[in-house]
Design a protein around this motif. Sequence first.
Motif, short mmCIF file in Angstrom:
data_model
loop_
_atom_site.label_atom_id
_atom_site.label_comp_id
_atom_site.label_asym_id
_atom_site.label_seq_id
_atom_site.Cartn_x
_atom_site.Cartn_y
_atom_site.Cartn_z
N UNK A 1 0.88 -1.35 0.09
CA UNK A 1 0.05 -0.28 -0.05
C UNK A 1 0.90 1.43 0.17
N UNK A 2 0.23 2.36 -0.76
CA UNK A 2 1.11 3.49 -0.67
C UNK A 2 0.38 4.67 -0.04
N UNK A 3 -1.10 4.45 -0.07
CA UNK A 3 -2.00 5.56 0.70
C UNK A 3 -2.92 4.66 1.42
N UNK A 4 -3.58 5.73 2.54
CA UNK A 4 -4.42 5.24 3.24
C UNK A 4 -4.00 4.90 4.84
N UNK A 5 -4.58 4.47 5.69
CA UNK A 5 -4.24 4.29 6.94
C UNK A 5 -3.26 2.86 7.03
N UNK A 6 -2.31 2.70 6.80
CA UNK A 6 -1.52 1.42 6.80
C UNK A 6 -0.45 1.38 7.78
N UNK A 7 -0.17 2.49 8.47
CA UNK A 7 0.71 2.15 9.53
C UNK A 7 -0.01 1.70 10.84
N UNK A 8 0.61 0.79 11.67
CA UNK A 8 0.08 0.31 12.69
C UNK A 8 0.85 0.53 13.87
N UNK A 9 0.29 0.71 15.19
CA UNK A 9 0.98 0.43 16.30
C UNK A 9 0.38 -0.29 17.41
N UNK A 10 1.05 -1.07 17.85
CA UNK A 10 0.32 -1.95 18.85
C UNK A 10 0.91 -1.81 20.37
N UNK A 11 0.39 -1.59 21.44
CA UNK A 11 0.97 -1.52 22.71
C UNK A 11 0.22 -2.65 23.58
N UNK A 12 1.17 -3.48 24.04
CA UNK A 12 0.55 -4.55 25.03
C UNK A 12 1.17 -4.21 26.40
N UNK A 13 0.47 -4.05 27.55
CA UNK A 13 0.94 -3.45 28.93
C UNK A 13 0.54 -4.72 29.83
N UNK A 14 1.37 -5.22 30.34
CA UNK A 14 1.03 -6.17 31.68
C UNK A 14 0.98 -5.66 32.94
N UNK A 15 0.11 -5.60 33.67
CA UNK A 15 0.41 -5.04 35.07
C UNK A 15 -0.05 -6.23 35.82
N UNK A 16 0.00 -6.30 37.17
CA UNK A 16 -0.33 -7.25 38.27
C UNK A 16 -1.75 -7.42 38.14
N UNK A 17 -2.17 -8.75 37.58
CA UNK A 17 -3.43 -9.02 37.41
C UNK A 17 -4.32 -8.62 36.36
N UNK A 18 -3.68 -7.90 35.24
CA UNK A 18 -4.32 -7.51 34.08
C UNK A 18 -3.39 -7.13 32.80
N UNK A 19 -3.96 -7.43 31.89
CA UNK A 19 -3.12 -7.13 30.39
C UNK A 19 -4.10 -6.06 29.64
#
Length: 115
Positions: free
Chosen positions: A52-70
């Motif tokens: 792809x050259x146009x459009x929303x194709x950049x992605x960012x994913x954050x995964x946070x793990x804290x005590x008891x939850x993700x």
Amino acid sequence: MRIISIKGTNIPLTDAIKSRVESKAVALQKLTKDFEPAAELRVEVGKSTKHHAKGPFFTAEFQLHVRGSDFRAVALEEDLYHAIGQACDQTRRQLKEYKDKLQDRSQRGARPGKQ
């Protein structure tokens, strides 16, 4: 909070991208100081496809793990830096809601009239 990994998918991971992720992680670090030392963050940034050259194709994913939850947040944008900001904001919102929920639960007492 520890940043476990910053991974680039379909793009080279530059120092500018790493510094942007680390600067955004500072905002999360302020909220996770109650969960130390168990707070861990994994970040994946990149392109969703190679062609792809146009459009929303950049992605960012954050995964946070804290005590008891993700917590997991994914953002798709036309600009990589905006995607990183969006994913960080989503993660911050989820973490804030979780902390409010924990605080409400701890302040809630027994029902009146019951012994």
